[in-house]
Design an enzyme around this catalytic site. Structure first.
Site, PDB file in Angstrom:
ATOM      1  N   HIS A  18       0.831  -1.202   0.000  1.00  0.00           N
ATOM      2  CA  HIS A  18       0.000   0.000   0.000  1.00  0.00           C
ATOM      3  C   HIS A  18       0.870   1.258   0.000  1.00  0.00           C
ATOM      4  O   HIS A  18       1.566   1.522   0.969  1.00  0.00           O
ATOM      5  CB  HIS A  18      -0.883  -0.044   1.257  1.00  0.00           C
ATOM      6  CG  HIS A  18      -1.836   1.088   1.392  1.00  0.00           C
ATOM      7  ND1 HIS A  18      -1.725   2.035   2.391  1.00  0.00           N
ATOM      8  CD2 HIS A  18      -2.926   1.430   0.657  1.00  0.00           C
ATOM      9  CE1 HIS A  18      -2.723   2.896   2.277  1.00  0.00           C
ATOM     10  NE2 HIS A  18      -3.467   2.554   1.237  1.00  0.00           N
ATOM     11  N   HIS A  60      -1.125  10.011  -3.105  1.00  0.00           N
ATOM     12  CA  HIS A  60      -2.415   9.687  -2.501  1.00  0.00           C
ATOM     13  C   HIS A  60      -3.334  10.894  -2.399  1.00  0.00           C
ATOM     14  O   HIS A  60      -4.477  10.871  -2.836  1.00  0.00           O
ATOM     15  CB  HIS A  60      -2.223   9.082  -1.106  1.00  0.00           C
ATOM     16  CG  HIS A  60      -3.518   8.787  -0.433  1.00  0.00           C
ATOM     17  ND1 HIS A  60      -4.172   9.709   0.359  1.00  0.00           N
ATOM     18  CD2 HIS A  60      -4.322   7.694  -0.466  1.00  0.00           C
ATOM     19  CE1 HIS A  60      -5.305   9.181   0.778  1.00  0.00           C
ATOM     20  NE2 HIS A  60      -5.413   7.964   0.298  1.00  0.00           N
TER      21      HIS A  60
END
Ligand code: G3P
Ligand code: CA
Length: 302
Positions: A18, A60
């Site tokens: 991630h 992100h």
């Protein structure tokens, strides 16, 4: 490990790095992706944002400040530091900061030396794909990539993600691409773009597990969709792990949908076993984690 798994396909659950090895190193950088691969990631995960001049970058947030030194380098623009207000050339001047709970002094991987120069710059999606292709070719590996078409949702960005994958030769199932979005609208668009371009990839709807009127589904950024409806346009769902039950996984598997969980952030192997192992027993098909090594250990012990 056991000869078979309770996953949809019977194959091992996938460990998705991630934002790279983001628990240890600056997230979504080549250095972070490299460490993640060395720690045993099956897939690396970039989130995709678009710059003011239309380039795709791995980041992100919709803004630059949390993860970079943007506030030291530039005055605010339009009242802030939105990625879409800065050019790629400007963003390339930034350095990404470590934000993970086991970064810096706390990292067990302080002896890791990235192979590339400037490992902690914001990479373009093209650079991530080039890095991954070259790595797989040089090492005979097949690490996959799990890019997220991040908010703000935009069909131009989605088209560019597909173009970028295509131009870097990520076009068949063997190239191991999984696309993901919180927006159902984007999931539909990405699936249709793959088909139009004759490309093979999996597509996951992101969101939270919901049981609505007795029907399991996923609540994304644009509302609830039943698993039955999602099975028409997606190959899987990526859901917040807190809502996952054995019954949800069974309902998804009965419709041919894989279930991936986000985001496990165990701070030790012991914690990783406690968080992840029960869901693997239920048949979880994979998971996102900031700590690739802990996740790898749990899967390999199955
Ligand atoms: O993409 C799965 C997971 O990453 C979703 O959460 O906010 O970290 O992108 P986020
Ligand atoms: Ca993500």
């Amino acid at each position: 490990h056991a000869a078979s798994y309770n996953t949809l396909t019977g194959e091992a659950p996938i460990v998705v790095a991630h934002r790279g090895a983001s628990g240890y190193l600056p997230e979504e950088t080549l250095g972070s992706y490299e460490l993640a691969i060395k720690l045993g990631a099956d897939y690396i995960e970039p989130d995709v944002q678009m710059t003011s001049d239309g380039h795709l970058v791995a980041m992100h947030d919709t803004t630059l400040n949390r993860t970079t030194d943007a506030a030291e380098m530039f005055a605010p623009r339009n009242g802030g530091y939105r990625v879409k207000d800065f050019t790629l050339a400007e963003i390339k001047q930034l350095t990404v900061k470590p934000t993970g709970a086991l970064s810096g002094d706390k990292s067990p991987h302080q002896d890791f030396v990235p192979s590339m120069g400037d490992p902690y710059k914001v990479p373009t999606l093209d650079e991530v794909l080039t890095y991954l292709k070259d790595y797989n070719t040089a090492n005979g590996t097949s690490v996959g990539i799990y890019p997220e078409a991040k908010s703000p949702f935009d069909s131009v960005k989605e088209q560019k993600i597909i173009d970028s994958l295509k131009s870097h030769g990520f076009t068949t199932a063997a190239d191991k691409v999984i696309l993901q979005s919180f927006a159902y609208e984007s999931v539909v668009n990405l699936t249709s773009l793959l088909e139009t371009n004759g490309m093979e990839a999996e597509v996951a709807q992101l969101g939270s597990v919901r049981l609505q009127d007795g029907v399991y589904g996923v609540s994304g950024s644009d509302g609830f969709n039943s698993l039955e409806k999602l099975a028409e346009v997606a190959t899987g769902v990526g859901v917040s792990y807190g809502g996952i039950t054995e019954a949800f996984i069974k309902a998804a598997h009965d419709l041919g949908l894989k279930v991936h969980a986000y985001t496990f952030r165990p701070l030790s192997e012991e914690e990783a076993f406690a968080m992840i192992q029960p869901m693997l027993d239920w048949g979880l098909d994979g998971f996102f984690t900031d700590y690739t090594d802990f996740g790898r250990t749990v899967v390999d012990a199955q």
